[in-house]
Design a protein around this motif. Structure first.
Motif, mmCIF file in Angstrom:
data_model
loop_
_atom_site.group_PDB
_atom_site.id
_atom_site.type_symbol
_atom_site.label_atom_id
_atom_site.label_comp_id
_atom_site.label_asym_id
_atom_site.label_seq_id
_atom_site.Cartn_x
_atom_site.Cartn_y
_atom_site.Cartn_z
ATOM 1 N N ILE A 201 0.840 -1.202 0.000
ATOM 2 C CA ILE A 201 0.000 0.000 0.000
ATOM 3 C C ILE A 201 0.868 1.242 0.000
ATOM 4 C CG2 ILE A 201 -1.645 1.335 1.382
ATOM 5 C CD1 ILE A 201 -2.841 -1.364 2.266
ATOM 6 N N ASP A 202 1.921 1.236 0.801
ATOM 7 C CA ASP A 202 2.824 2.386 0.861
ATOM 8 C C ASP A 202 3.506 2.615 -0.485
ATOM 9 O OD1 ASP A 202 4.281 4.464 2.341
ATOM 10 O OD2 ASP A 202 6.017 3.161 2.064
ATOM 11 N N ALA A 203 3.904 1.519 -1.168
ATOM 12 C CA ALA A 203 4.585 1.643 -2.458
ATOM 13 C C ALA A 203 3.668 2.177 -3.547
ATOM 14 C CB ALA A 203 5.154 0.285 -2.878
ATOM 15 N N SER A 204 2.367 1.989 -3.390
ATOM 16 C CA SER A 204 1.422 2.472 -4.400
ATOM 17 C C SER A 204 1.179 3.969 -4.298
ATOM 18 C CB SER A 204 0.085 1.731 -4.271
ATOM 19 O OG SER A 204 -0.574 2.097 -3.071
ATOM 20 N N ALA A 205 1.750 4.605 -3.264
ATOM 21 C CA ALA A 205 1.614 6.048 -3.052
ATOM 22 C C ALA A 205 0.159 6.501 -3.157
ATOM 23 C CB ALA A 205 2.485 6.804 -4.059
ATOM 24 N N PRO A 206 -0.715 5.971 -2.336
ATOM 25 C CA PRO A 206 -2.142 6.318 -2.437
ATOM 26 C C PRO A 206 -2.376 7.799 -2.155
ATOM 27 C CG PRO A 206 -1.697 5.194 -0.366
ATOM 28 C CD PRO A 206 -0.433 5.107 -1.176
ATOM 29 N N MET A 207 -3.287 8.378 -2.935
ATOM 30 C CA MET A 207 -3.629 9.792 -2.761
ATOM 31 C C MET A 207 -4.725 9.973 -1.728
ATOM 32 S SD MET A 207 -1.501 11.211 -4.719
ATOM 33 C CE MET A 207 -2.149 12.900 -4.698
ATOM 34 N N GLY A 208 -5.455 8.915 -1.451
ATOM 35 C CA GLY A 208 -6.540 9.000 -0.478
ATOM 36 C C GLY A 208 -6.954 7.609 -0.049
ATOM 37 N N TRP A 209 -7.909 7.553 0.866
ATOM 38 C CA TRP A 209 -8.333 6.255 1.396
ATOM 39 C C TRP A 209 -9.030 5.400 0.347
ATOM 40 C CZ3 TRP A 209 -6.166 4.184 5.300
ATOM 41 C CH2 TRP A 209 -5.646 4.977 6.324
ATOM 42 N N GLN A 210 -9.619 6.026 -0.668
ATOM 43 C CA GLN A 210 -10.241 5.242 -1.729
ATOM 44 C C GLN A 210 -9.199 4.411 -2.472
ATOM 45 O OE1 GLN A 210 -13.453 4.635 -2.535
ATOM 46 N NE2 GLN A 210 -13.921 5.759 -0.645
ATOM 47 N N ASP A 211 -8.020 5.017 -2.709
ATOM 48 C CA ASP A 211 -6.943 4.270 -3.359
ATOM 49 C C ASP A 211 -6.493 3.103 -2.479
ATOM 50 O OD1 ASP A 211 -7.053 5.999 -5.459
ATOM 51 O OD2 ASP A 211 -5.282 7.157 -4.882
ATOM 52 N N VAL A 212 -6.390 3.348 -1.183
ATOM 53 C CA VAL A 212 -5.998 2.295 -0.244
ATOM 54 C C VAL A 212 -6.998 1.150 -0.299
ATOM 55 C CG1 VAL A 212 -5.679 1.698 2.188
ATOM 56 C CG2 VAL A 212 -4.763 3.854 1.299
ATOM 57 N N LEU A 213 -8.278 1.490 -0.283
ATOM 58 C CA LEU A 213 -9.323 0.468 -0.282
ATOM 59 C C LEU A 213 -9.306 -0.347 -1.570
ATOM 60 C CD1 LEU A 213 -12.247 2.491 1.344
ATOM 61 C CD2 LEU A 213 -10.912 0.635 2.392
ATOM 62 N N ARG A 214 -8.983 0.299 -2.695
ATOM 63 C CA ARG A 214 -8.923 -0.427 -3.962
ATOM 64 C C ARG A 214 -7.766 -1.431 -3.958
ATOM 65 N NH1 ARG A 214 -9.911 4.906 -6.480
ATOM 66 N NH2 ARG A 214 -12.112 5.027 -7.044
ATOM 67 N N ILE A 215 -6.625 -1.009 -3.411
ATOM 68 C CA ILE A 215 -5.488 -1.920 -3.322
ATOM 69 C C ILE A 215 -5.817 -3.100 -2.414
ATOM 70 C CG2 ILE A 215 -3.111 -2.181 -2.532
ATOM 71 C CD1 ILE A 215 -3.252 -0.723 -5.099
ATOM 72 N N VAL A 216 -6.450 -2.801 -1.280
ATOM 73 C CA VAL A 216 -6.832 -3.855 -0.340
ATOM 74 C C VAL A 216 -7.818 -4.812 -1.010
ATOM 75 C CG1 VAL A 216 -8.043 -4.359 1.808
ATOM 76 C CG2 VAL A 216 -6.400 -2.486 1.722
ATOM 77 N N GLU A 217 -8.755 -4.268 -1.762
ATOM 78 C CA GLU A 217 -9.736 -5.106 -2.459
ATOM 79 C C GLU A 217 -9.047 -6.025 -3.467
ATOM 80 O OE1 GLU A 217 -13.851 -4.604 -5.115
ATOM 81 O OE2 GLU A 217 -12.670 -2.856 -4.532
#
Length: 345
Positions: free
Chosen positions: A102-118
C-alpha cells in the motif's frame, strides 16, 4: 519482603502480583501483623519462574500446570508454542507485506488504499475465477506495485489466472524483473518456471535479458526452454544449443525452428546453427521422427547449402525422411531466389 519491594525488584506490578495470588499461581508465604503480603525468597524465585514461562508465550493456566504437575512434560507444549508462534509470525509477515504494498502504491486517499486492499483480497481468494476477475477488473487509474503482482504470479497455479497476472505485471510500469528475481532463484522448480515465463513477456524490461541468460543454466529443462525461446527472439545466440535440443526432443520444436531461422539471418550464427542441425541428423541415436524434425528445421535456414543438404536427404535410406526432404526440395525450387535467400543469387 513486602509486595511493593517485590514489585520493584522483580519488575512485576503489584496489580499482577495480586492477580497471581488470586489465581493461586504465586501465593505469599506469610502475612505481616497488619495483614500485608509477605514474600519469601522462594516466592520471589517462583515469580521469576512464572515470568520466564510467560516470556515463552504460555498462558497463566499452562504455567500453573507446568509448575504444579511433576508429571507434566514440556516437549509437547513447546512444540505447540513453536507452531503457534510460526503461524503468528506468518500472519504478521503477510500484514507487513500488505502495508508495504500500500505504501509503495503512493495512495492519494483512502479510496486508493481500499482499492489496493480489495485487489489483494481478491488475489487471496480460493476461487480462480475471482482471482482472475480481481486482476482484469482493476481500475485503470489505480497504481498496483509490481511486488504485489509478482508475488501473485509466483504463487498462481491456475494457467488462466497466471496469464492474466503476467499480462498485468508486464503493463504495471514497475520493475517487474526485480520483483521476480527471488522467484528465479527459488529452490521450488514451479516457482522458477513461473518467474522465468513472466520475464519472457517483458521484452523491453531492463535486466530481463541478463536474467534469462542466467536461466539457460537452470537444471530444469522447462526453465531453459522458456529462456531460450525468449532470448532467441531477441537475437541472443547463446540460446542456440537449447533451441537445437528442443528440435531434437520434439518440445516446442516448431517454435524453436522458427527462432533458429530468425537467428540464422546473422551470417556469423547461420553456420553454427547449420552445423548443429547436421550433426544431430548424423547422430546414431537420432530416430526417424527426430530426423524429420531436424529436416523441417533446416528449411527455416537461408542459403544454397541447405538446399544441397535437403537434396541429399531426399535419397536418405529412411523412406519417411526422404519423402519429407524431397517435398521441401520441391517447395524451395519453386521459390524465387529472393524468397530462398540464395547465397549466390
Amino acid at each position: 519482603m513486602l509486595i511493593g519491594e517485590v514489585a520493584r525488584h522483580s519488575g512485576v506490578s503489584t496489580r499482577m502480583l495480586r492477580h497471581y495470588d488470586a489465581l493461586g499461581l504465586v501465593r505469599p508465604t506469610g502475612r505481616t501483623v497488619g495483614g500485608y503480603r509477605e514474600y519469601s525468597a522462594e516466592d520471589v524465585r517462583r515469580i521469576f519462574h512464572v515470568e520466564g514461562l510467560r516470556s515463552l508465550g504460555l498462558s497463566l493456566k499452562q504455567i500453573g500446570r507446568a509448575l504444579e504437575d511433576p508429571a507434566f512434560t514440556p516437549s509437547a507444549l513447546v512444540s505447540d508454542l513453536i507452531r503457534w508462534t510460526e503461524d503468528r509470525l506468518e500472519r504478521e509477515r503477510q500484514l507487513l507485506d500488505r502495508l508495504r504494498a500500500i505504501d509503495a502504491s503512493a495512495p492519494m486517499g483512502w479510496q486508493d488504499v481500499l482499492r489496493i486492499v480489495e485487489l489483494m483480497q481478491g488475489l487471496d481468494s480460493t476461487s480462480a475465477a475471482r482471482r482472475q476477475q480481481a486482476v482484469l477488473a482493476r481500475p485503470g487509474g489505480v497504481s498496483v506495485p509490481a511486488e504485489v503482482l509478482a508475488g501473485a504470479v509466483l504463487a498462481e497455479s491456475d494457467p488462466n489466472v497466471a496469464g492474466a497476472l503476467r499480462w498485468a505485471l508486464a503493463r504495471s510500469g514497475g520493475d517487474g524483473v526485480a520483483a521476480l528475481t527471488a522467484g528465479v532463484h527459488s529452490e521450488d522448480v514451479d516457482i522458477r518456471r513461473r518467474a522465468v515465463l513472466a520475464i519472457t513477456e517483458m521484452a523491453e524490461a531492463p535486466g530481463a535479458t541478463a536474467v534469462l541468460a542466467d536461466a539457460l543454466g537452470d537444471p530444469d529443462t522447462t526453465v531453459r526452454r522458456y529462456a531460450a525461446l525468449a532470448l532467441g527472439r531477441r537475437g541472443v545466440t547463446g540460446a542456440v544449443p537449447t533451441l537445437v535440443g528442443m528440435v531434437v526432443e520434439g518440445c516446442n520444436d516448431v517454435e524453436a525452428a522458427e527462432v533458429l531461422g530468425t537467428l540464422s539471418q546473422d551470417p556469423g550464427c547461420a553456420d553454427r546453427i547449420l552445423t548443429a542441425l547436421v550433426d544431430e541428423l548424423a547422430a546414431p541415436s537420432a530416430d526417424p521422427a527426430t530426423r524429420i524434425r531436424l529436416t523441417q528445421a533446416l528449411v527455416e535456414l537461408p542459403g544454397t547449402t541447405v538446399q544441397e543438404i535437403l537434396r541429399q536427404l531426399a535419397h536418405d535410406d529412411d523412406r519417411a525422411v526422404a519423402l519429407v526432404a524431397s517435398a521441401f526440395v520441391t517447395v524451395l525450387d519453386e521459390r524465387s531466389p529472393e524468397d530462398r535467400g540464395d547465397e549466390d543469387s
